[in-house]
Design a protein around this motif. Sequence first.
Motif, PDB file in Angstrom:
ATOM      1  N   LEU A 126       0.830  -1.203   0.000  1.00 28.65           N
ATOM      2  CA  LEU A 126       0.000   0.000   0.000  1.00 28.65           C
ATOM      3  C   LEU A 126       0.864   1.254   0.000  1.00 28.65           C
ATOM      4  O   LEU A 126       1.838   1.366   0.745  1.00 28.65           O
ATOM      5  CB  LEU A 126      -0.912   0.014   1.223  1.00 28.65           C
ATOM      6  CG  LEU A 126      -2.153  -0.865   1.169  1.00 28.65           C
ATOM      7  CD1 LEU A 126      -2.856  -0.841   2.527  1.00 28.65           C
ATOM      8  CD2 LEU A 126      -3.109  -0.428   0.059  1.00 28.65           C
ATOM      9  N   ALA A 127       0.475   2.231  -0.815  1.00 27.19           N
ATOM     10  CA  ALA A 127       1.080   3.557  -0.766  1.00 27.19           C
ATOM     11  C   ALA A 127       0.690   4.229   0.545  1.00 27.19           C
ATOM     12  O   ALA A 127      -0.224   3.773   1.252  1.00 27.19           O
ATOM     13  CB  ALA A 127       0.623   4.387  -1.957  1.00 27.19           C
ATOM     14  N   GLU A 128       1.348   5.335   0.866  1.00 24.30           N
ATOM     15  CA  GLU A 128       1.097   5.976   2.158  1.00 24.30           C
ATOM     16  C   GLU A 128      -0.331   6.490   2.285  1.00 24.30           C
ATOM     17  O   GLU A 128      -0.832   6.660   3.399  1.00 24.30           O
ATOM     18  CB  GLU A 128       2.095   7.111   2.407  1.00 24.30           C
ATOM     19  CG  GLU A 128       2.008   8.262   1.416  1.00 24.30           C
ATOM     20  CD  GLU A 128       3.014   9.359   1.720  1.00 24.30           C
ATOM     21  OE1 GLU A 128       3.842   9.155   2.637  1.00 24.30           O
ATOM     22  OE2 GLU A 128       2.962  10.410   1.061  1.00 24.30           O
ATOM     23  N   ASP A 129      -1.010   6.721   1.170  1.00 21.91           N
ATOM     24  CA  ASP A 129      -2.418   7.144   1.221  1.00 21.91           C
ATOM     25  C   ASP A 129      -3.369   5.976   0.989  1.00 21.91           C
ATOM     26  O   ASP A 129      -4.557   6.164   0.720  1.00 21.91           O
ATOM     27  CB  ASP A 129      -2.691   8.250   0.203  1.00 21.91           C
ATOM     28  CG  ASP A 129      -2.418   7.823  -1.237  1.00 21.91           C
ATOM     29  OD1 ASP A 129      -1.885   6.711  -1.444  1.00 21.91           O
ATOM     30  OD2 ASP A 129      -2.734   8.598  -2.160  1.00 21.91           O
ATOM     31  N   VAL A 174     -11.451  -2.414   7.667  1.00 18.81           N
ATOM     32  CA  VAL A 174     -10.803  -1.382   6.862  1.00 18.81           C
ATOM     33  C   VAL A 174      -9.628  -0.802   7.650  1.00 18.81           C
ATOM     34  O   VAL A 174      -9.814  -0.284   8.763  1.00 18.81           O
ATOM     35  CB  VAL A 174     -11.790  -0.257   6.492  1.00 18.81           C
ATOM     36  CG1 VAL A 174     -11.152   0.706   5.497  1.00 18.81           C
ATOM     37  CG2 VAL A 174     -13.085  -0.833   5.937  1.00 18.81           C
ATOM     38  N   TYR A 175      -8.439  -0.899   7.072  1.00 22.87           N
ATOM     39  CA  TYR A 175      -7.217  -0.374   7.683  1.00 22.87           C
ATOM     40  C   TYR A 175      -6.496   0.523   6.684  1.00 22.87           C
ATOM     41  O   TYR A 175      -6.516   0.256   5.474  1.00 22.87           O
ATOM     42  CB  TYR A 175      -6.285  -1.507   8.114  1.00 22.87           C
ATOM     43  CG  TYR A 175      -6.669  -2.129   9.429  1.00 22.87           C
ATOM     44  CD1 TYR A 175      -5.942  -1.873  10.586  1.00 22.87           C
ATOM     45  CD2 TYR A 175      -7.774  -2.967   9.526  1.00 22.87           C
ATOM     46  CE1 TYR A 175      -6.307  -2.446  11.801  1.00 22.87           C
ATOM     47  CE2 TYR A 175      -8.141  -3.543  10.740  1.00 22.87           C
ATOM     48  CZ  TYR A 175      -7.395  -3.266  11.867  1.00 22.87           C
ATOM     49  OH  TYR A 175      -7.764  -3.828  13.069  1.00 22.87           O
ATOM     50  N   VAL A 176      -5.855   1.566   7.200  1.00 25.02           N
ATOM     51  CA  VAL A 176      -5.136   2.503   6.339  1.00 25.02           C
ATOM     52  C   VAL A 176      -3.642   2.426   6.617  1.00 25.02           C
ATOM     53  O   VAL A 176      -3.216   2.111   7.733  1.00 25.02           O
ATOM     54  CB  VAL A 176      -5.642   3.951   6.537  1.00 25.02           C
ATOM     55  CG1 VAL A 176      -7.108   4.051   6.138  1.00 25.02           C
ATOM     56  CG2 VAL A 176      -5.435   4.426   7.973  1.00 25.02           C
ATOM     57  N   LYS A 177      -2.843   2.718   5.604  1.00 27.57           N
ATOM     58  CA  LYS A 177      -1.393   2.663   5.756  1.00 27.57           C
ATOM     59  C   LYS A 177      -0.902   3.787   6.685  1.00 27.57           C
ATOM     60  O   LYS A 177      -0.054   3.571   7.542  1.00 27.57           O
ATOM     61  CB  LYS A 177      -0.737   2.785   4.379  1.00 27.57           C
ATOM     62  CG  LYS A 177       0.781   2.653   4.381  1.00 27.57           C
ATOM     63  CD  LYS A 177       1.212   1.248   4.776  1.00 27.57           C
ATOM     64  CE  LYS A 177       2.697   1.029   4.535  1.00 27.57           C
ATOM     65  NZ  LYS A 177       3.039   0.847   3.124  1.00 27.57           N
ATOM     66  N   ASP A 178      -1.450   4.981   6.494  1.00 26.55           N
ATOM     67  CA  ASP A 178      -1.038   6.129   7.308  1.00 26.55           C
ATOM     68  C   ASP A 178      -2.292   6.877   7.755  1.00 26.55           C
ATOM     69  O   ASP A 178      -3.007   7.430   6.925  1.00 26.55           O
ATOM     70  CB  ASP A 178      -0.127   7.055   6.505  1.00 26.55           C
ATOM     71  CG  ASP A 178       0.499   8.153   7.349  1.00 26.55           C
ATOM     72  OD1 ASP A 178      -0.170   8.650   8.277  1.00 26.55           O
ATOM     73  OD2 ASP A 178       1.656   8.537   7.073  1.00 26.55           O
ATOM     74  N   PRO A 179      -2.599   6.908   9.058  1.00 24.31           N
ATOM     75  CA  PRO A 179      -3.819   7.555   9.539  1.00 24.31           C
ATOM     76  C   PRO A 179      -3.907   9.045   9.219  1.00 24.31           C
ATOM     77  O   PRO A 179      -4.998   9.613   9.243  1.00 24.31           O
ATOM     78  CB  PRO A 179      -3.758   7.335  11.060  1.00 24.31           C
ATOM     79  CG  PRO A 179      -2.847   6.182  11.258  1.00 24.31           C
ATOM     80  CD  PRO A 179      -1.837   6.276  10.158  1.00 24.31           C
ATOM     81  N   LYS A 180      -2.778   9.669   8.897  1.00 24.75           N
ATOM     82  CA  LYS A 180      -2.783  11.098   8.598  1.00 24.75           C
ATOM     83  C   LYS A 180      -2.791  11.400   7.104  1.00 24.75           C
ATOM     84  O   LYS A 180      -2.988  12.556   6.714  1.00 24.75           O
ATOM     85  CB  LYS A 180      -1.563  11.767   9.239  1.00 24.75           C
ATOM     86  CG  LYS A 180      -1.564  11.696  10.759  1.00 24.75           C
ATOM     87  CD  LYS A 180      -0.342  12.391  11.345  1.00 24.75           C
ATOM     88  CE  LYS A 180      -0.363  12.333  12.869  1.00 24.75           C
ATOM     89  NZ  LYS A 180       0.833  12.994  13.460  1.00 24.75           N
ATOM     90  N   LYS A 181      -2.603  10.380   6.267  1.00 19.95           N
ATOM     91  CA  LYS A 181      -2.445  10.646   4.836  1.00 19.95           C
ATOM     92  C   LYS A 181      -3.388   9.839   3.947  1.00 19.95           C
ATOM     93  O   LYS A 181      -3.357   9.997   2.722  1.00 19.95           O
ATOM     94  CB  LYS A 181      -0.996  10.366   4.417  1.00 19.95           C
ATOM     95  CG  LYS A 181       0.022  11.279   5.081  1.00 19.95           C
ATOM     96  CD  LYS A 181       1.434  10.959   4.618  1.00 19.95           C
ATOM     97  CE  LYS A 181       2.456  11.876   5.269  1.00 19.95           C
ATOM     98  NZ  LYS A 181       3.846  11.572   4.838  1.00 19.95           N
TER      99      LYS A 181
END
Length: 283
Positions: free
Chosen positions: A100-103, A158-165
């Motif tokens: 995953l990319a940072e976004d 659902v999970y994200v690579k970067d919570p800020k981006k």
Amino acid sequence: MTTIFSGANKIIQADNLEFLASVPDESVTMIYVDPPFNTGRTQERTSTKTIRVAHGEGDRVGFGGHSYETLRGALASYDDAFTNYWDFLEPRIEHAWRLLAEDGTLYLHLDYREVHYAKVMLDMIFGREHFLNEIIWAYDYGGRSRSRWPAKHDTILVYVKDPKKYWFDSNEVDREPYMAPGLVTKEKRERGKLPTDVWWHTIVSPTGKEKTGYPTQKPVGLVRRMVAASSRPGDWVFDFFAGSGTLGAAATQLGRNYVLVDQNPQAIDVMSKRLPQAEVFRA
């Protein structure tokens, strides 16, 4: 195939674990996977697993320099069947995190039997602060048990690579009718409401045009919401348990690029017919 996420859309027949190991880091914006709920495979395993902890506090270092500590002899003794499934799924989810990319965003689609353990796994790999949502897909078909509440839902973590981006655009998501339209204005009724984390959506009709004949096919409308919210036109989306190719169908409708991987020749045949514009690579 170092430029897998470039050029034409692709359908690839391959063992997904071997394929994932060949893909460069941070290659894709959105991953949706609907893995088999019960693999039926005997897996070699150790009696310990690991969880992510604060930097410098664990007894080993993993992805991204994060620290880990030993976990879970107890889980193995409590539910040995899931330990086999964990060993099957964990390395694939570790690759998903890496790719995953940072976004980027991961959507992991499971049923009620495995999802609670899988969340522990995802907290371990991504970190608990990277958890975005638990989506409930509610439907109404099949038998009606009289000895318990009938199970009529799946869960999508659902999970994200970067919570800020991470990328999330609710304006792109298809709206749905209000359940009590008489309680809202005409303007709101005509526009519809944004979905919550509970999605009421029918299954693929056995006699409808969307049906491909693949046994675990998921409806395009379901996956379309994820693609619309968590990617932009021109972004790459990825499914390495691709099955009938529903992610590719949703991506095509929304102008996204896709790579679909499955080892099953039947799945490759179904996807090739469903998505004739894609390049097909057979084993």
